[in-house]
Every structure is written in structure tokens, then in C-alpha cells.
Design an enzyme around this catalytic site. Structure first.
Site, short mmCIF file in Angstrom:
data_model
loop_
_atom_site.label_atom_id
_atom_site.label_comp_id
_atom_site.label_asym_id
_atom_site.label_seq_id
_atom_site.Cartn_x
_atom_site.Cartn_y
_atom_site.Cartn_z
N ARG A 196 0.85 -1.20 0.00
CA ARG A 196 0.00 0.00 0.00
C ARG A 196 0.88 1.25 0.00
O ARG A 196 0.60 2.23 -0.66
CB ARG A 196 -0.97 0.02 1.19
CG ARG A 196 -1.80 1.30 1.27
CD ARG A 196 -3.09 1.25 2.10
NE ARG A 196 -3.09 0.31 3.19
CZ ARG A 196 -2.44 0.46 4.35
NH1 ARG A 196 -1.74 1.54 4.58
NH2 ARG A 196 -2.52 -0.48 5.28
N TYR A 254 -16.10 17.01 -16.08
CA TYR A 254 -16.44 15.59 -16.12
C TYR A 254 -17.53 15.32 -15.06
O TYR A 254 -17.41 15.77 -13.91
CB TYR A 254 -15.18 14.77 -15.81
CG TYR A 254 -15.43 13.31 -15.66
CD1 TYR A 254 -15.79 12.52 -16.76
CD2 TYR A 254 -15.34 12.68 -14.43
CE1 TYR A 254 -16.04 11.17 -16.62
CE2 TYR A 254 -15.58 11.32 -14.28
CZ TYR A 254 -15.93 10.58 -15.39
OH TYR A 254 -16.17 9.25 -15.25
N ASP A 260 -7.09 18.84 -14.42
CA ASP A 260 -7.42 17.52 -14.95
C ASP A 260 -6.97 17.52 -16.41
O ASP A 260 -7.60 18.16 -17.26
CB ASP A 260 -8.93 17.28 -14.80
CG ASP A 260 -9.37 15.92 -15.33
OD1 ASP A 260 -8.64 15.31 -16.12
OD2 ASP A 260 -10.48 15.49 -14.96
N LYS A 282 -7.80 6.55 -19.66
CA LYS A 282 -8.03 7.09 -21.00
C LYS A 282 -6.73 7.03 -21.82
O LYS A 282 -6.27 5.96 -22.13
CB LYS A 282 -8.60 8.51 -20.88
CG LYS A 282 -9.68 8.66 -19.78
CD LYS A 282 -10.95 7.87 -20.05
CE LYS A 282 -11.90 7.77 -18.85
NZ LYS A 282 -12.29 9.01 -18.22
#
Ligand SMILES: *Cc1c(COP(=O)(O)O)cnc(C)c1O
Length: 380
Positions: free
Chosen positions: A47, A99, A171, A196
Site C-alpha cells: 500500500r 467531467y 485535470d 483514458k
């Protein structure tokens, strides 16, 4: 190094133990210690960090010209980590054409924890100055925006945020680092849905943050470690592999995108085409200044304004696949009002121009003639 070299070599080395040219997928949750607290190579528990994820995070930092990259289980997990830098009562100013999932996490999740969100149009930077209060801690922008392909002048906004000790997060999913590097334009944090263009093959959901300032990188890493929204080693490998061809792919996405935008803007049934590479785009000059190309994302509406025309068109497509998401090698079509942007209340959606006849295309890297033929038959 220049960009085409960086995607393949930037902060990337052969695996030191075996010389493997590609980073192995380190499927391990934990790492053997030589003596309590004495680690062999700095790894303790996956982690906190894992060598495959670390390799991706280093590559991300390289291609976005930052000092620290962080890989998350999704783009929204990356956004979530940025918001956790803030405290109750802090204010965030975000673009009004976002978005849908970003709008949802802001309003449905973080308002509950007493963060305040204002959504403004960044076309007029003086509006930003008016919206800022002493509680403003973060500005969140997308450029180009999803789905209307509006641009935000990142450099101008960063001049305003720098004067006031406010973080600017961009973004950069739609542009990808091949077309735009927000950190070079003055942003503090760049975020990606690596699902993406970075992944590029529609086979993984992933997110990324990159920042320049080291202590900010440490804070974000602490949040990633403490909250646990990490990307697993296999998915990290897929994104790392995707990045190697990012330059080639986005080059072709852009070539095809420009041709399709031209074609659509001359089609008698098409109303407006939203694409920053068209001279008719209101911010075409800014696009030329801020981006190194115009990419494969565009949207358009119908002259008739009819919802039925949009739906009929989407049903008729053969090569373009009707699906959510974007940025993969294959061409996709999306119907924002019922798919990606369904979480935005209708009244607000229509106000923004996300109408019921708006179609968004993610233009892939196929032969453009085949894509044009597909659009022609579906519009016919
Ligand atoms: C897809 C997307 C996101 C969300 O990323 P996920 O990987 O789906 O969590 C955020 N911003 C933009 C612009 C996107 O296209």
C-alpha cells in the site's frame, strides 16, 4: 530528453536485479526485512509502495515534468486524494463544464464534509478574482473540458492562484501529457484518468497525480498511503506499457480528430462542432498557444436539435462503438446527456449546452477513411 524519448526512457531503467528490460509485475503485498525496520530496497508493504507502481509513478513524473508521480485505482481516487488536502470550511472553485464524476464527488461526497464548491466559467479570469475568498484553497480546472471542449487559460489562472497561496489542479485527461503539460504552465497538481490516453487500450481503470513541489508530493503520498486508493501492480504495468506508445497514438488521434472535425463541420445535418483545432472554435488561438496539437476528442450537435437524430445516428454506427470512456485505440461514441453526464441535473446540463442532441466522439487510431465512411452512413 524530448517527449518521444521520455515516454520510453524517462525515469525508466532496466530492473536492477535481473536486467529485465520491462519492469516485472511484482505480485507481492509485503517485503522480507533483514532485521526489524531494515529494508532491502526501501519496500515494506505494497500500500505504501510497490516496485511496479513505483516504476509507473516515476514515469508519470517524467512525462508531466514533475518531481513526484502517484498512481491510483481510478481517476476519481486521484481526485479524492487531492480533496483530502483540504479542511472543513475550505472553498474550491471549479470549472462549470466538468467531467460528470468530478461534479458528483464534489457535490455528493465532499460537500458532506463541509467543503464548499463554486462552479464558474473560466472564460473571463476576472470572474475568478471575484469568486475567490479568504477561504479559497483550491482551483480545479479541466482543459479541454468534457464534453464541450472549452479551454481554460492555465497560465493566466496560475498567476492569480500564485499571488494568493491557492493550489491549482488541472485535470489533463483530455489533452494527455503529449499535448499539454500543466505544471509547465504554472499548475501545482496535474491529475489524469489514466484509464483514458495514458492506458490507451481500454483495458484498465487507473488514475494519476503529478506535482512539482516536493512537500506537496509528500502530503499526497501520505494521503495515498493512509487512504489506500492505490493502483495494483498488474494495472500499473498496463499503464506503464500504454505510456510507451502515448506519443505515437496521440499523434494519430490528433490527425484523425482534425480530419473528422473538418468533415463534420461541412456536413449539412450537423449543427455546431466543438473542437479546439477548428478556426471557428472561440479559443482556437489559445489552443495553438497552450497545446501542441488538438487531440482526438470532439463533440457536435445536430442542426435539427432533435434528440431522435442523435439516438438514430448512435444506433447506426458500425466502427465507432457506443460506449462510455475515451482515449483508447478504438473509436468510441458517447451520448453525454444519458451516459457520462447523466449525474448533472437536467436544468443545469441544458444551461451548460450539454443538450439532448449532443454527441461526443473519441476518435481512435484506425484508418480515417473507414471512420469517415462510418460517420457518413450513420448521418445518412
Ligand atoms: C474518465 C474521467 C475522469 C474519471 O476517471 P476514472 O478513471 O473513470 O475514475 C476524470 N476526468 C475526466 C476528464 C475523465 O474523462
Amino acid at each position: 530528453m524530448k517527449f518521444n524519448t521520455k515516454v520510453i526512457h524517462g525515469n525508466q531503467q532496466a530492473e536492477p536485479h535481473t536486467g529485465a528490460v520491462n519492469v516485472p509485475v511484482f505480485l507481492t503485498s509485503t517485503f522480507a526485512q533483514e532485521s526489524p525496520g531494515k529494508l532491502r530496497a526501501g519496500y515494506e508493504y505494497s500500500r505504501g509502495s510497490n516496485p511496479t507502481r513505483q516504476a509507473l509513478e516515476d514515469a508519470l513524473a517524467s512525462i508531466e515534468n514533475g518531481t513526484r508521480g502517484l498512481a491510483f485505482g481510478s481517476g476519481l481516487a486521484a481526485t479524492d486524494a487531492v480533496l483530502k488536502l483540504l479542511n472543513p470550511g475550505d472553498e474550491v472553485i471549479a470549472g462549470d463544464d466538468l467531467y460528470g464524476g468530478s461534479y458528483r464527488i464534489f457535490t455528493k461526497l465532499f460537500e458532506k464534509y463541509q467543503l464548499k464548491f463554486k462552479f464558474i466559467n473560466f472564460d473571463h479570469p476576472e470572474k475568478l478574482a471575484e469568486a475567490i475568498t479568504e477561504k479559497t484553497r483550491l482551483i480545479w480546472v479541466e482543459s479541454p473540458t468534457n464534453p464541450l471542449m472549452k479551454l481554460v487559460d492555465i497560465e493566466t489562472i496560475s498567476r492569480i492562484t500564485k499571488e494568493q497561496d491557492i493550489l491549482l489542479a488541472v485535470d489533463n485527461t483530455f489533452a494527455s501529457p503529449y499535448l499539454q503539460n500543466p505544471l509547465d504552465l504554472g499548475a501545482d497538481i496535474v491529475m489524469h484518468s489514466a484509464t483514458k490516453y495514458l492506458g490507451g487500450h481500454s483495458d484498465v481503470v487507473a488514475g494519476a497525480l503529478v506535482c512539482k513541489e516536493k512537500s506537496l508530493g509528500e502530503q499526497l503520498h501520505f494521503i495515498q498511503f493512509a487512504s489506500g486508493g492505490i493502483l495494483g501492480p498488474h494495472d500499473s504495468y498496463l499503464v506503464l506499457r500504454g505510456i510507451k506508445t502515448l506519443a505515437l497514438r496521440v499523434q494519430r488521434h490528433s490527425e484523425n480528430g482534425e480530419k473528422i472535425a473538418q468533415y463534420l463541420s461541412n456536413h449539412p445535418k450537423v449543427g455546431q462542432v466543438f473542437y479546439p483545432g477548428l478556426a471557428s472554435h472561440p479559443q482556437h488561438e489559445l489552443a495553438k498557444r497552450q497545446m501542441r496539437g488538438f487531440g482526438g476528442m470532439l463533440s457536435f450537435n445536430f442542426k435539427s436539435g432533435a434528440k431522435e437524430d442523435a439516438i438514430h445516428f448512435l444506433e447506426k454506427l458500425k466502427i465507432f462503438t457506443l460506449a462510455e470512456s475515451l482515449g483508447g485505440v478504438e473509436s468510441l461514441a458517447n451520448y453525454p446527456c444519458m451516459m457520462t453526464h447523466a449525474s448533472i441535473p437536467e436544468e443545469r446540463r441544458l444551461q451548460l449546452g450539454i443538450t439532448n442532441d449532443l454527441v461526443r466522439l473519441s476518435v481512435g487510431i484506425e484508418d480515417v477513411e473507414d471512420l469517415l465512411n462510418d460517420l457518413e452512413q450513420a448521418l445518412g
